[in-house]
Each structure stands twice: as C-alpha cells, then as structure tokens.
Design an enzyme around this catalytic site. Structure first.
Site, PDB file in Angstrom:
ATOM      1  N   ARG A  93      46.785  46.363  38.123  1.00 25.16           N
ATOM      2  CA  ARG A  93      47.304  47.218  39.185  1.00 25.16           C
ATOM      3  C   ARG A  93      46.423  48.311  39.679  1.00 25.16           C
ATOM      4  NH1 ARG A  93      52.009  46.527  35.970  1.00 25.16           N
ATOM      5  NH2 ARG A  93      53.691  44.884  36.776  1.00 25.16           N
ATOM      6  N   LYS A 125      54.150  50.145  34.815  1.00 30.87           N
ATOM      7  CA  LYS A 125      55.236  50.433  35.503  1.00 30.87           C
ATOM      8  C   LYS A 125      56.477  50.562  34.313  1.00 30.87           C
ATOM      9  CE  LYS A 125      55.151  47.699  39.554  1.00 30.87           C
ATOM     10  NZ  LYS A 125      55.719  46.762  40.571  1.00 30.87           N
ATOM     11  N   HIS A 146      44.085  35.431  55.333  1.00 27.03           N
ATOM     12  CA  HIS A 146      45.088  36.438  55.958  1.00 27.03           C
ATOM     13  C   HIS A 146      46.064  36.893  54.892  1.00 27.03           C
ATOM     14  CE1 HIS A 146      43.317  35.097  59.496  1.00 27.03           C
ATOM     15  NE2 HIS A 146      43.640  33.803  59.314  1.00 27.03           N
ATOM     16  N   ARG A 195      44.568  40.811  41.610  1.00 31.36           N
ATOM     17  CA  ARG A 195      45.490  40.518  40.663  1.00 31.36           C
ATOM     18  C   ARG A 195      46.006  39.137  40.492  1.00 31.36           C
ATOM     19  NH1 ARG A 195      49.072  43.517  36.733  1.00 31.36           N
ATOM     20  NH2 ARG A 195      51.324  42.921  37.057  1.00 31.36           N
ATOM     21  N   HIS A 218      54.094  42.134  33.161  1.00 30.51           N
ATOM     22  CA  HIS A 218      55.550  41.556  33.684  1.00 30.51           C
ATOM     23  C   HIS A 218      56.571  41.838  32.863  1.00 30.51           C
ATOM     24  CE1 HIS A 218      53.086  38.945  36.924  1.00 30.51           C
ATOM     25  NE2 HIS A 218      53.324  40.225  37.347  1.00 30.51           N
ATOM     26  N   TYR A 278      52.458  32.839  40.050  1.00 26.70           N
ATOM     27  CA  TYR A 278      50.817  32.721  39.998  1.00 26.70           C
ATOM     28  C   TYR A 278      50.262  31.533  39.353  1.00 26.70           C
ATOM     29  CZ  TYR A 278      51.070  37.905  40.814  1.00 26.70           C
ATOM     30  OH  TYR A 278      51.288  39.124  41.188  1.00 26.70           O
TER      31      TYR A 278
END
Length: 322
Positions: free
Chosen positions: A165, A191, A265, A273, A296, A305
């Site tokens: 991240r 995190k 876009h 990531r 995670h 993903y």
C-alpha cells in the site's frame, strides 16, 4: 495493597482527572480505540450522520436505539443515492459501535444485526490491474540519470513487485529494508499496526541500492527510506514522502506519460497493488501466501484479485465466429 498505595504517593493523574476519565462513556472509548486516523474520521462522520438523523445529543442516548431507527436511517441514505459501498460502510460503522457497547454491557444487543445491507461484489475487484506490457512501460518510464528518476523507479518496483500500500511504502524506514535469513526484506507496518516481512525481489534490490548510493542516506537507519528530492516550503529532505505525492508525482505522472490513463479508466495507486496480486496468482502463487503477502485480514479480500477463472482471453466473445 493499601500499604503499597500509601507508600507511593506520586501519581500522574490528579483526583479530578481520575474522576473525569472514570466518567468517559463507552461510546467515546470506541472512537478512541480506532487506530486508523482515516477510518476514525470516516466512522465519526457516519455516526454523526446517524445521531443527527435520530436526534441523539448525548452519547448515552445510543443505548435506546432500536432496529427500527436503523432501518429508517438506511432508507434515508438509500434515497440520497449513496453508493452501495458507502451504505455498507455506514452500517458497518454503526454496527461496530454497538458491538463495542455490547462488550461493555452498555446495551443488551446490536440493533444493526438483521438490517439488510447492499450486496458486496465478492467476485470481482473494481480496481483495474495493468497488463504485463503496461507494467513494464511504467517501470521504465522514470529517467535513470536523475536522483528523482532513480527514486521513482525504486518506488514503482516496490509497489508493482511487492503489492505494498502507498502508506506502507511511505512508512518504510532505512532499517526496514533489512536482511533476514540471508534474504533482503521489507519490514512492513500495515493496517491495524500489523507487521509483516516481505522478501524483496532482485531488480528492486538493485534499484534501491542505486537510489540510496545517489541519495546518500543509507546509514540513516531511523530515517525514511523514500524521501523528497526537493522541498520548496521548508527545505527538509529527511522526512518521509507524503502518500499524496506518491500518487500525484510518481504513479499518475508516469502513467500519463506512457498513456496508461487514456484507456485504463479508474487507474490509481491501488492498481499497482492489484496488478501485483493478480500477476502472482496468475503465476500459481498460493492464495493463502498471497493473503499473507498483501496483509489481508480475510482471504475473501484476496480473492477479489483472483482472475484465473475469468481471464478475458477465455471469454466466449473470442469463440464466436460468423
């Protein structure tokens, strides 16, 4: 115990401060225990929105909230045309508060439980990943003969090869790039203060070595690994990079330069990531290892993903013939 207390008259809190802290309601304790500033700010806005809707003016009034109040609020925010993700977050914030109140025996149940939330798209992540060719173009975009170019090449490699991240990248100190068991690793602070060690692949090692040699701060172990190359406001070049700068001055700058933003876009820093995770899974990396690698908390997030069963080249679109 009484004798011990009497023999130790020194105290950090005054009697008044002690009483004030004793009177802190659990509703405010919950806010204080949210470690992420970004999450705390978002949840604070969500809870304030709910409190204004039902007319709560004192923290203790949360204890008389019913499921009917929550359903009425959900209907109101749906009418405001918030996205499904925002509605889920608002309800999650409120549910998190009541779970804490239940733990503290301030309420008997969580009134958010049983209130329907918009379905999450658990099969496909919305962040676009890059093709291998786009990733290579991005990695080669920064110039090799300037300190900024060397730094930016190392940054893009750290993001694309290791799935960091951008905040994790900005938090890296020189000592967090270290050798363990004979392997160079990033000591990543993720995190919720979770830490993990991510092995650094050879190309990234070379790019970081070139950058550190030119920048000259490899011995500043407590200092930031990736630093500004100029600072027009204070002149301080020892501070960590700002995540906004990584987005604006590194990722988006070179993405525009090589044309990625024209047809991809929704491209953003998180796309790097997503690219790293998708590429690793495509090359047979174990999904549990990828979950640990990305930091995670739940493997269901990692599955967003996993495109191995929905590759574009396998689409029936390419089987139709006329």
């Amino acid at each position: 115990m009484t004798d011990l207390l009497l023999k130790n008259p020194e105290r950090a809190l005054t009697a008044k401060q002690f009483q004030q802290l004793s009177d802190v309601p659990p509703e405010l304790e919950w806010f204080a225990n949210i470690s992420s500033e970004k999450t705390r700010k978002a949840y604070q806005n969500d809870i304030r929105d709910f409190a204004q809707f039902v007319g709560i003016s004192q923290p203790a009034e949360f204890r008389i909230v019913t499921r009917s109040h929550v359903i009425a609020w959900r209907k109101t925010i749906e009418e405001k045309k918030f996205s499904d993700a925002t509605i889920r977050r608002k309800l999650s914030a409120l549910s998190s508060l009541f779970e804490y109140l239940c733990e503290k025996n301030a309420v008997t149940h969580n009134p958010v439980k049983g209130v329907k939330r918009p379905m999450a798209n658990n099969n496909e992540g919305k962040t676009p990943a890059l093709s291998n060719d786009q990733a290579r173009q991005l990695l080669e975009a920064p110039p090799e003969d300037t300190i900024k170019g060397q730094r930016d090449r190392a940054i893009l490699a750290a993001l694309l090869y290791h799935g960091l991240r951008r905040q994790e990248l900005c938090n890296l100190r020189v000592k967090d790039y270290q050798r363990r068991s004979g392997v160079m690793m990033f000591h990543v602070h993720g995190k919720r203060k979770k830490e993990r060690f991510v092995p650094v692949e050879p190309k990234t090692q070379r790019l970081i070595a070139e950058y550190l040699e030119t920048a000259g701060h490899s011995a500043d172990l407590e200092g930031a690994l990736f630093r500004p190359v100029k600072n027009n406001s204070t002149g301080d070049l020892t501070k960590p990079l700002n995540p906004r700068s990584v987005y604006r001055d590194v990722v988006m700058r070179y993405a525009k330069q090589v044309g990625i933003t024209l047809d991809t876009h929704g491209f953003c820093v998180h796309s790097l990531r997503a690219t790293a995770a998708t590429n690793a899974l495509d090359h047979k990396a174990d999904i549990a290892k990828v979950q640990e690698w990305l930091g995670h908390a739940n493997v269901s997030t990692t599955r967003l993903y996993d495109k191995r069963h929905s590759r574009p080249e396998d689409s029936p679109s390419f089987k139709v013939e006329y």
